[in-house]
Design a protein around this motif. Structure first.
Motif, mmCIF file in Angstrom:
data_model
loop_
_atom_site.group_PDB
_atom_site.id
_atom_site.type_symbol
_atom_site.label_atom_id
_atom_site.label_comp_id
_atom_site.label_asym_id
_atom_site.label_seq_id
_atom_site.Cartn_x
_atom_site.Cartn_y
_atom_site.Cartn_z
ATOM 1 N N GLU A 198 0.859 -1.184 0.000
ATOM 2 C CA GLU A 198 0.000 0.000 0.000
ATOM 3 C C GLU A 198 0.892 1.230 0.000
ATOM 4 O O GLU A 198 1.716 1.361 0.923
ATOM 5 C CB GLU A 198 -0.909 0.027 1.224
ATOM 6 N N PRO A 219 2.295 -1.059 4.439
ATOM 7 C CA PRO A 219 2.835 0.171 3.856
ATOM 8 C C PRO A 219 4.202 0.013 3.183
ATOM 9 O O PRO A 219 4.967 -0.894 3.498
ATOM 10 C CB PRO A 219 2.955 1.123 5.065
ATOM 11 N N ARG A 427 -4.580 3.900 -2.953
ATOM 12 C CA ARG A 427 -4.566 3.619 -1.514
ATOM 13 C C ARG A 427 -5.814 2.808 -1.171
ATOM 14 O O ARG A 427 -6.831 2.926 -1.819
ATOM 15 C CB ARG A 427 -4.555 4.916 -0.713
ATOM 16 N N GLY A 433 -2.061 9.221 2.090
ATOM 17 C CA GLY A 433 -0.649 9.471 1.819
ATOM 18 C C GLY A 433 -0.454 10.903 1.360
ATOM 19 O O GLY A 433 -1.411 11.675 1.266
#
Ligand SMILES: Cc1ncc(COP(=O)(O)O)c(C=O)c1O
Length: 464
Positions: A198, A219, A427, A433
């Motif tokens: 991600e 992440p 996302r 982000g």
């Protein structure tokens, strides 16, 4: 009037409730379960029906309105739009939807047909047709014809340091089929969750979900996937794009690679290495080898012709750990009867005669000049942006200053006839982000890059 909508969300999912709701409604619209003009319940009503907070529904509706799936008319509620976004209803795994007519299309995954080596392909295909015997028109082995698996195992070792044997290479209909086969095989092994990066590919996430596997977002930072976070999830399988992370363009650091390989050993797990544009590397420093090189027993390496040639060929390959191969071969043979033999033979011929290498040298230098032109255009027209991912592949990622209204910038660019995607689309509901743009240059003429980025720069200046 209390309208009802039969939709479900999973509170235990790692995917946010807003994203789940959004995906569910989008899917129903695309599948024509919800017809154009259908009225949806009010956000208050739906929130109550599903036991969710109203803000979750409001956010999902707003996003679907922004994407053109729903319309909201003051006083008459929220409806499925009468004019669906172009291409809705034909979602593919990885490629973008057809574009509205624009002057410059900066989406990634746009095939550039003018780069396809038509003459070389034609001569290989003709040669195959002239010489092919009975075996060429009979059912092929499901894992692929020996000629191509031989070529591929040699090529992958030479170009990407992949350690494999022809017997462990499987030819697939692109990475899409490879991924579907992997998801089915994992389930046979009792693995029902797959960690994904991600930001990453939303359509890929949905694809994985549809196979019955739960995607678990992890992440990515400037060194690639954050392995510490991966370890915290408790999953045993992960899908990564280490050479050129999709979409940030980050190349995984050597330290992260080591951590990732150590993680796989510790959890007795599997790593899927999606090397979708691994052939395109522009830095002077040598391209880091594939992660598979570090542990051929645990890493499944995946490649495709979608970037090297064109996605329409639907040709890809997996280099599979020996102990996983028999299961995957069995799973495959229950699902289909193998890939088109003539295409496989033609591609093997293209590789064997060195034509693929020649083609790659030619297009690599074209893409390198586009990558440089993109970096120069961003420096000139979007000086506040910070670029990543320019060393490889067919797209770069431009990080914008905090507070930039990414959606308004994308709209402003579109008004100037430039189609570009914002980072939020990639996302899955984790923390928002930094605002970003994904700048694909694979299909742009060199001369168009500066003009396209200048238009984005104008739209950016207008927002300030
Ligand atoms: C992240 C990623 N993986 C894989 C692929 C290739 O998928 P396929 O081989 O199914 O076309 C793409 C698109 O080209 C991609 O963007």
């Amino acid at each position: 009037m209390a309208w009802h909508l039969a939709v479900q969300v999973d509170r235990d999912s790692a995917v946010s409730l807003t994203t789940q709701l959004q995906d569910a409604i989008k899917g129903m619209v695309e599948d024509r379960v919800l017809h154009p003009g259908t009225r949806l319940p009010s956000s208050r009503q739906l929130a109550q029906d599903l036991g969710l907070s109203r803000s979750v529904v409001v956010e999902a509706y707003e996003q679907l309105i922004a994407e053109g799936y729903l319309d909201a008319v003051r006083g008459s509620g929220t409806h499925v739009t009468r004019q669906l976004p172009e291409g809705a209803g034909s979602p593919s795994l990885l490629d973008p939807r057809p574009a509205p007519a624009v002057r410059w299309d900066l989406r990634v995954g746009i095939a550039n047909l003018s780069n396809f080596p038509r003459q070389e392909w034609l001569s290989s295909y003709t040669k195959v047709l002239q010489n092919v015997g009975r075996e060429g028109v009979d059912y092929p082995p499901v894992a692929g014809i020996p000629e191509l698996r031989n070529e591929l195992s040699g090529y992958l070792g030479r170009v990407r340091s992949v350690r494999t044997e022809p017997a462990h290479v499987m030819v697939t209909a692109g990475f899409a089929q490879g991924l579907a086969l992997l998801c089915s095989s994992f389930q046979h092994l009792g693995i029902h969750e797959l960690a994904i990066e991600e930001p990453g590919h939303n359509s890929q996430r949905r694809f994985i979900l549809d196979t019955g596997i739960r995607p678990v977002p992890v992440p990515v930072d400037e060194e690639g996937l954050v392995v510490e976070e991966l370890a915290r999830t408790g999953v045993r399988a992960v899908l990564v794009t280490p050479a050129h992370q999709f979409p940030t363009g980050v190349t995984m650091s050597a330290k992260r690679k080591e951590e990732l390989l150590r993680w796989a050993e510790e959890v007795d797990g599997w790593i899927i290495e999606d090397d979708y544009d691994g052939e395109f590397w522009f830095d002077r420093q040598a391209r880091p080898p594939a992660v598979q090189d570090g542990d051929p027993e645990r890493v499944i390496y995946a490649g495709t012709t979608s970037k090297v040639l064109v996605p329409g060929l639907r040709l890809g390959w997996l280099a599979i750990p020996p102990k996983l191969f028999p299961l995957m071969d069995r799973v495959r043979s229950r699902q289909d009867q193998g890939s088109d033999t003539l295409t496989q033979l033609a591609f093997a011929d293209l590789m064997h005669g060195g034509l693929l290498d020649r083609h790659l040298r030619r297009v690599r230098s074209r893409y390198r000049s586009r990558s440089e032109a993109m970096a120069a255009a961003v420096r000139e027209h979007l000086p506040d942006a910070r670029m990543s991912g320019s060393a490889a592949g067919l797209h770069s990622y431009a990080l914008l200053p905090q507070g930039t209204d990414e959606a308004a910038l994308v709209q402003g660019a579109l008004r100037r006839s430039v189609l570009v995607r914002g980072g939020q689309q990639f996302r899955f509901g984790g923390p928002a982000g930094r605002p970003a743009l994904l700048l694909g240059y694979g299909s742009l003429p060199l001369s168009g890059i500066s003009e396209a980025v200048a238009a984005i720069g104008e739209a950016y200046d207008e927002l300030r």
